[in-house]
Enzyme design. Structure first.
Site, PDB file in Angstrom:
ATOM      1  N   TYR A   1      -2.487   0.087   9.812  1.00 28.89           N
ATOM      2  CA  TYR A   1      -2.576  -0.506   8.689  1.00 28.89           C
ATOM      3  C   TYR A   1      -1.272  -0.469   7.789  1.00 28.89           C
ATOM      4  O   TYR A   1      -0.928  -0.862   7.271  1.00 28.89           O
ATOM      5  CB  TYR A   1      -3.477   0.399   8.030  1.00 28.89           C
ATOM      6  CG  TYR A   1      -3.628  -0.410   6.296  1.00 28.89           C
ATOM      7  CD1 TYR A   1      -4.112  -1.463   6.294  1.00 28.89           C
ATOM      8  CD2 TYR A   1      -3.591   0.788   5.817  1.00 28.89           C
ATOM      9  CE1 TYR A   1      -4.078  -1.708   4.627  1.00 28.89           C
ATOM     10  CE2 TYR A   1      -3.920   0.709   4.164  1.00 28.89           C
ATOM     11  CZ  TYR A   1      -3.910  -0.865   3.206  1.00 28.89           C
ATOM     12  OH  TYR A   1      -4.030  -1.314   2.226  1.00 28.89           O
TER      13      TYR A   1
ATOM     14  N   LYS B   1     -17.100  -1.288   1.368  1.00 28.23           N
ATOM     15  CA  LYS B   1     -16.249  -0.909   2.306  1.00 28.23           C
ATOM     16  C   LYS B   1     -16.724   0.315   2.967  1.00 28.23           C
ATOM     17  O   LYS B   1     -15.609   0.803   3.418  1.00 28.23           O
ATOM     18  CB  LYS B   1     -15.070  -0.031   0.705  1.00 28.23           C
ATOM     19  CG  LYS B   1     -14.796  -1.871   0.527  1.00 28.23           C
ATOM     20  CD  LYS B   1     -13.690  -1.104  -0.758  1.00 28.23           C
ATOM     21  CE  LYS B   1     -11.862  -0.796   0.025  1.00 28.23           C
ATOM     22  NZ  LYS B   1     -11.162  -1.036   1.205  1.00 28.23           N
TER      23      LYS B   1
ATOM     24  N   SER C   1       0.462  -1.486   0.183  1.00 27.64           N
ATOM     25  CA  SER C   1       0.235   0.255  -0.028  1.00 27.64           C
ATOM     26  C   SER C   1       0.797   1.272   0.436  1.00 27.64           C
ATOM     27  O   SER C   1       1.902   0.567   0.774  1.00 27.64           O
ATOM     28  CB  SER C   1      -0.866   0.379   1.064  1.00 27.64           C
ATOM     29  OG  SER C   1      -2.149   1.426   1.071  1.00 27.64           O
TER      30      SER C   1
END
Length: 331
Positions: free
Chosen positions: A151, A188, A124
């Site tokens: 994250y 989401k 990411s």
């Protein structure tokens, strides 16, 4: 450059197969003639059920049963796309990320080494934090990156670990996804793309709210992100599946930063409406972690032979809004 050809009845594993990017990848593989797909996910999440409707899948395997399944069926597996992860940037329980994003990924890596299975996994752009070191996929800089949330930390931790391993799959690639948008992301919630939220907010209220800038270098609405259309991401995944050399960690963005004002204007235009934008203060709890600029350097991926152009923001939004959001369709 000649593509690698292999039997179409070999199994391709996609983890996170019921999610946004995973389900789009399954669809893309089907369109390319690959129908022997093993879909791995937590299938108790009923909100994602529509994403696999109409797709050709050999077998669904629950996330917690996957390693036992792989140990028994590894000889039939040709490739693994490890897309599944906990991606909620507002989740603060680091134990969840350690289990799902780090430990689970290590187990997949070890098996790809032992069973000689090539691997592409999702990293990411959240690993870049505020971009103090830029957005260049230089592997020597990865240990120095400072993500802004748990994250991003989990993704960076695995990237660092992968680079440190003496034993690696014979081909592997980690892809630093930037701001991905496109069909199949309806489930989401807050983590869906700004385009998804803009469409629904405009449809409901006729206007769109954007965060004010709290940075004197950026005007309201001119905060910039690298928005990448999911269909471009899928093309890169298939290129790597066929390329199978030049292992490493790669950026995957459009390579072109664009403003939120551009994004909203394009969404209004695709809905055949004039833009009406209201600005609201960025919440104080995220203000110090707010990114004002991201832009992927794409030179590294280009250097290994990927030469397909990416959708412009206008092209991507037009396709997404017209062919998926307005008709409420899936990819």
């Amino acid at each position: 450059m000649s593509a690698i050809h292999y039997p179409f009845n070999k199994l391709i594993v996609v983890t996170g197969a019921a999610g946004f990017i995973g389900s789009c990848l399954v669809s893309k593989l089907n369109k390319e003639g690959f129908n022997f797909i093993i879909a791995v996910d937590d299938f108790s999440k009923v909100e994602k059920a529509h994403n696999l409707e109409g797709k050709t899948i050999q077998e669904r395997v629950e996330r917690n049963a996957f390693f036992d399944w792989l140990d028994k069926n590894q000889e039939e597996v040709e490739f693994i796309f490890h897309i599944g992860a906990r991606t909620d940037t507002t989740e603060f329980d680091r134990a969840i990320f350690e289990e799902l994003n780090v430990s689970y990924s290590k187990e997949i890596w070890h098996r790809c080494v032992d069973y000689q299975i090539p691997l592409v996994y999702a990293s990411s752009a959240a690993t870049y934090g505020l971009g103090e070191l830029g957005y260049v996929d230089d592997e020597s800089q990865i240990p120095n990156l400072q993500p802004l949330n748990a994250y991003g930390d989990s993704k960076n931790e695995f990237d660092i670990w992968a680079l440190q391993q003496e034993k690696k799959p014979f081909f592997w690639a980690g892809l630093k996804f930037f701001n991905v948008y496109g069909p199949n992301e309806y489930h989401k919630g807050r983590m869906a793309s700004v385009i998804f939220h803009a469409y629904h907010q405009i449809k409901k209220t006729g206007k769109m709210k954007l965060f004010r800038s709290h940075n004197p270098d950026f005007k309201d609405g001119e905060q910039m992100r690298d928005f990448v259309y999911v269909k471009d991401l899928l093309d890169v995944c298939l290129f790597l599946m066929n390329h199978r050399k030049n292992s490493g960690i790669y950026n995957l963005g459009s390579g072109q930063a664009r403003t939120f004002k551009d994004l909203v204007s394009d969404t209004f235009q695709s809905m055949q409406l004039g833009p009406i934008v209201d600005y609201v203060d960025t919440p104080e709890d995220i203000r110090d972690k707010y990114q004002y600029f991201t832009e992927a350097s794409m030179d590294k991926l280009r250097s290994i032979g990927y030469d397909k152009p990416f959708h412009s923001l206008e092209q991507g939004i037009e396709d997404y809004v017209t062919n998926y959001l307005i008709p409420d369709a899936y990819y």
